[in-house]
Design an enzyme around this catalytic site. Sequence first.
Site, PDB file in Angstrom:
ATOM      1  N   ALA A 252       0.808  -1.237   0.000  1.00 49.21           N
ATOM      2  CA  ALA A 252       0.000   0.000   0.000  1.00 49.21           C
ATOM      3  C   ALA A 252       0.837   1.281   0.000  1.00 49.21           C
ATOM      4  O   ALA A 252       0.263   2.375   0.003  1.00 49.21           O
ATOM      5  CB  ALA A 252      -1.011   0.033   1.135  1.00 49.21           C
ATOM      6  N   ALA A 253       2.167   1.178  -0.032  1.00 52.37           N
ATOM      7  CA  ALA A 253       2.977   2.403  -0.071  1.00 52.37           C
ATOM      8  C   ALA A 253       2.713   3.168  -1.371  1.00 52.37           C
ATOM      9  O   ALA A 253       2.632   4.407  -1.381  1.00 52.37           O
ATOM     10  CB  ALA A 253       4.457   2.067   0.051  1.00 52.37           C
ATOM     11  N   GLY A 254       2.571   2.432  -2.471  1.00 54.77           N
ATOM     12  CA  GLY A 254       2.267   3.080  -3.753  1.00 54.77           C
ATOM     13  C   GLY A 254       0.910   3.768  -3.693  1.00 54.77           C
ATOM     14  O   GLY A 254       0.734   4.885  -4.190  1.00 54.77           O
ATOM     15  N   ASP A 255      -0.060   3.115  -3.062  1.00 60.89           N
ATOM     16  CA  ASP A 255      -1.398   3.715  -2.925  1.00 60.89           C
ATOM     17  C   ASP A 255      -1.331   4.978  -2.074  1.00 60.89           C
ATOM     18  O   ASP A 255      -1.988   5.986  -2.368  1.00 60.89           O
ATOM     19  CB  ASP A 255      -2.359   2.713  -2.272  1.00 60.89           C
ATOM     20  CG  ASP A 255      -2.488   1.451  -3.098  1.00 60.89           C
ATOM     21  OD1 ASP A 255      -2.421   1.541  -4.339  1.00 60.89           O
ATOM     22  OD2 ASP A 255      -2.624   0.372  -2.504  1.00 60.89           O
TER      23      ASP A 255
HETATM   24  O1  RIB Z   1      -1.386  -1.799  -3.569  1.00 59.26           O
HETATM   25  C1  RIB Z   1      -1.616  -2.749  -2.563  1.00 59.26           C
HETATM   26  C2  RIB Z   1      -2.935  -3.424  -2.781  1.00 59.26           C
HETATM   27  O2  RIB Z   1      -2.883  -4.128  -4.011  1.00 59.26           O
HETATM   28  C3  RIB Z   1      -3.276  -4.446  -1.734  1.00 59.26           C
HETATM   29  O3  RIB Z   1      -4.023  -3.907  -0.674  1.00 59.26           O
HETATM   30  C4  RIB Z   1      -3.968  -5.541  -2.525  1.00 59.26           C
HETATM   31  O4  RIB Z   1      -5.283  -5.772  -2.159  1.00 59.26           O
HETATM   32  C5  RIB Z   1      -3.851  -5.137  -3.986  1.00 59.26           C
HETATM   33  O5  RIB Z   1      -5.012  -4.561  -4.433  1.00 59.26           O
END
Ligand code: RIB
Length: 308
Positions: A252-255
């Site tokens: 989730a760092a990219g998110d």
């Molecule tokens: O970017 C991380 C996410 O990618 C995770 O939470 C996983 O569910 C995928 O969607």
Amino acid sequence: MDRDIDIVLCGSLNVDFIAFVEHLPVVGETISTRHCQIVSGGKAANQAVAASRLGANVAMIGRVGDDELGRRLKADLVRDGINAQHVWPTVGVETGISMIAVNPEGQNTIVTSLGANAYVSLKDIDNAESLFQQAKFAMLQMEMEQAVGEYFIRKAYEKGVRLVLNLAPVVPIDSEVLRMVALLIVNETEATQLTGMPIHSLEDAERAAEALWMRGVEQVIITLGANGAILKTAASLYHVSSPKVQAVDSTAAGDCFVAATTHFWKSTGDLYVAVQHAVKVAALSVTKKGAQSSLPNLAEYLKFSKTL
Ligand code: RIB
């Protein structure tokens, strides 16, 4: 009273099964571990949560299964202050699931079963028309049907909403649609998939960013993990470095980076400044385990920022 929406997102909600392993598995290998977490994730849901925790008013369009996991994912969004009125339970389909392995360096591999995420429809987007009238920015990833994603981009463009596209996973997106994107964000692997250009250095990343920008996107970012990010605008090419931290999990760092860039772009009006914030928010997120569980709020970010 409902708050006006700043950012509208469409995309995935997944339950993440994260196994912390000694090394990432190779083909044919079985690995055992005693350390596993089950957490709320999904690229779109993570981005929604990250933006909301930083102070944005966020609404999300998506689908979960009509099951306990789906109800839990939607409830988590609501708990984080996100408008989830357009997250629909889908009968007869399971909730999206990701199987994630994380090594001691915090690097990961992810396999996602789309489940209900693949059932988000053009009609779901049309039904959320009012969100596009309020929002100034939109965010999209690609854990969904490509045609639906492209429809979302067209809709945002028609409504004058600035679209930030995190092209993850990479799909061969229509070139006319790509020209409607205000900001394309990809990591090194995705940039190589899109351009065919291997990235082994900052100069390689700069060349790949130029090549992507030449396709007609207004602005391009290539994220480089611990090495920060490259930002390509019409006027300039920047390298923004990341603070050094003890990474435990990059899930989730990219998110987190995508959401922080969008939020701070919206609030400061300056994309370069936004990226300077985003590398720091993302660095803070890798110091904690999990997906949404790792995403900092504004107070945590500001406290961390003062230590740099
Ligand atoms: O970017 C991380 C996410 O990618 C995770 O939470 C996983 O569910 C995928 O969607």
